[in-house]
Enzyme design. Structure first.
Site, PDB file in Angstrom:
ATOM      1  N   PRO A  89       0.825  -1.218   0.000  1.00 61.18           N
ATOM      2  CG  PRO A  89      -0.584  -1.447   1.848  1.00 61.18           C
ATOM      3  CD  PRO A  89       0.616  -2.051   1.187  1.00 61.18           C
ATOM      4  CD  GLU A 116       1.145  -5.386  11.233  1.00 59.81           C
ATOM      5  OE1 GLU A 116       1.081  -4.182  10.931  1.00 59.81           O
ATOM      6  OE2 GLU A 116       0.157  -6.132  11.298  1.00 59.81           O
ATOM      7  NE  ARG A 154      -7.705  -7.632 -20.164  1.00 59.30           N
ATOM      8  CZ  ARG A 154      -7.945  -6.519 -20.841  1.00 59.30           C
ATOM      9  NH1 ARG A 154      -7.162  -5.473 -20.702  1.00 59.30           N
ATOM     10  NH2 ARG A 154      -8.979  -6.437 -21.650  1.00 59.30           N
ATOM     11  CG  ASP A 169      -9.419  -3.271 -22.777  1.00 56.68           C
ATOM     12  OD1 ASP A 169     -10.440  -3.888 -23.086  1.00 56.68           O
ATOM     13  OD2 ASP A 169      -8.341  -3.792 -22.496  1.00 56.68           O
TER      14      ASP A 169
HETATM   15  N1  ADE Z   1      -0.540  -5.332   0.025  1.00 60.15           N
HETATM   16  C1  ADE Z   1      -1.468  -5.020   0.948  1.00 60.15           C
HETATM   17  N2  ADE Z   1      -2.296  -4.070   0.513  1.00 60.15           N
HETATM   18  C2  ADE Z   1      -1.883  -3.757  -0.765  1.00 60.15           C
HETATM   19  C3  ADE Z   1      -2.335  -2.852  -1.751  1.00 60.15           C
HETATM   20  N3  ADE Z   1      -3.371  -2.035  -1.564  1.00 60.15           N
HETATM   21  N4  ADE Z   1      -1.666  -2.809  -2.919  1.00 60.15           N
HETATM   22  C4  ADE Z   1      -0.604  -3.603  -3.125  1.00 60.15           C
HETATM   23  N5  ADE Z   1      -0.135  -4.480  -2.239  1.00 60.15           N
HETATM   24  C5  ADE Z   1      -0.771  -4.571  -1.060  1.00 60.15           C
END
Ligand code: ADE
Length: 247
Positions: A89, A116, A154, A169
């Site tokens: 994230p 974590e 793809r 697309d």
């Molecule tokens: N691992 C945990 N959450 C994630 C996300 N939103 N994007 C990529 N990898 C992740």
């Protein structure tokens, strides 16, 4: 052949999902090669330890440097040109433009985190790029990796059947896709728009562009702001907005 190496504690997730559909066929046709590397197989202690408590305290566990790096190194032995990507994230947010760039690579080594997180020194010394699939938190990088693999594969030559499938697309021109209709002509009083049955290709193109613009404007005004509309697109969107506001 496009090379995909996945570093994951849960390789079963990939075996189950990637052998199906469009990607499964691409693997069978030797357009892509997927290999999985489990850090657990690279541990040296008898408990096969892959995680440990975080320095500084706090909840959860952190994936350890040694087994993850050993797995990445093994993947690199055969695929030196692959880009090493960590799904997290805390990365740059994936979009179709980035997916197109990934599809031009020789291959990717995709590192999936669990717990974590992973020891920061793995990121510093082994990871080329960090990418996120959106501003929400998954319990591991595996599903994010599947999203990245599906969206990239793809686009590879020969993977989709029709030559233009990927060109038509959503997001190719920064917009949503246009609405689609098939038989029957009427469903509970809802009709297929007449223009789509007219055979007039120019009118159909304009109708589709107008509704692609309109759908994008309604759900994602930020996307409309971020692209430079040409005169025709401005006019069609204006038409759409006026009709929408008079509904
Ligand atoms: N691992 C945990 N959450 C994630 C996300 N939103 N994007 C990529 N990898 C992740």
């Amino acid at each position: 052949m496009f090379q995909l190496d996945i570093v994951t504690l849960f390789p079963e997730i990939f075996n189950l999902t990637l052998n199906k559909g469009v990607i499964g066929r691409a693997i069978k046709n030797d357009l892509i090669e997927i290999r999985e590397w489990n850090p657990r197989d690279f541990t040296k202690d008898k408990h096969k330890t892959v995680d440990a408590r975080p320095y500084g305290g706090g909840p959860g566990m952190v994936m350890m440097y040694e087994p993850v790096c050993a797995a990445i190194n093994k993947a690199k032995e055969k695929h030196k040109n692959s880009k090493v990507i960590f799904l997290t994230p805390q990365g740059k947010q994936l979009n179709q433009a980035a997916v197109v760039e990934f599809s031009k690579l020789d291959g990717m080594i995709l590192v999936c985190g669990r717990y974590e997180g992973i020891d920061e020194r793995i990121i510093e010394s082994k990871i080329d790029e960090e990418w996120s699939i959106g501003d929400y938190v998954l319990s591991g990088g595996e599903f994010a990796t599947l999203v990245l693999i599906d969206s990239v594969c793809r686009l590879l030559p020969g993977v989709l059947g029709g030559k233009n499938s990927a060109n038509e697309d959503s997001f190719v021109d920064g917009l949503f896709d246009y609405p689609h209709y098939t038989r029957p002509e009427e469903i509970n009083g809802r009709l297929v728009p007449n223009v789509l049955k007219s055979g007039d290709h120019e009118e159909i193109r304009r109708w589709r562009l107008k509704h692609a613009l309109g759908k994008t404007w309604r759900a994602r005004p930020d996307l409309i702001e971020s692209i430079k509309l040409n005169d025709e697109q401005k006019m069609l969107l204006q038409e759409y907005i006026e009709e929408f506001e008079n509904l």
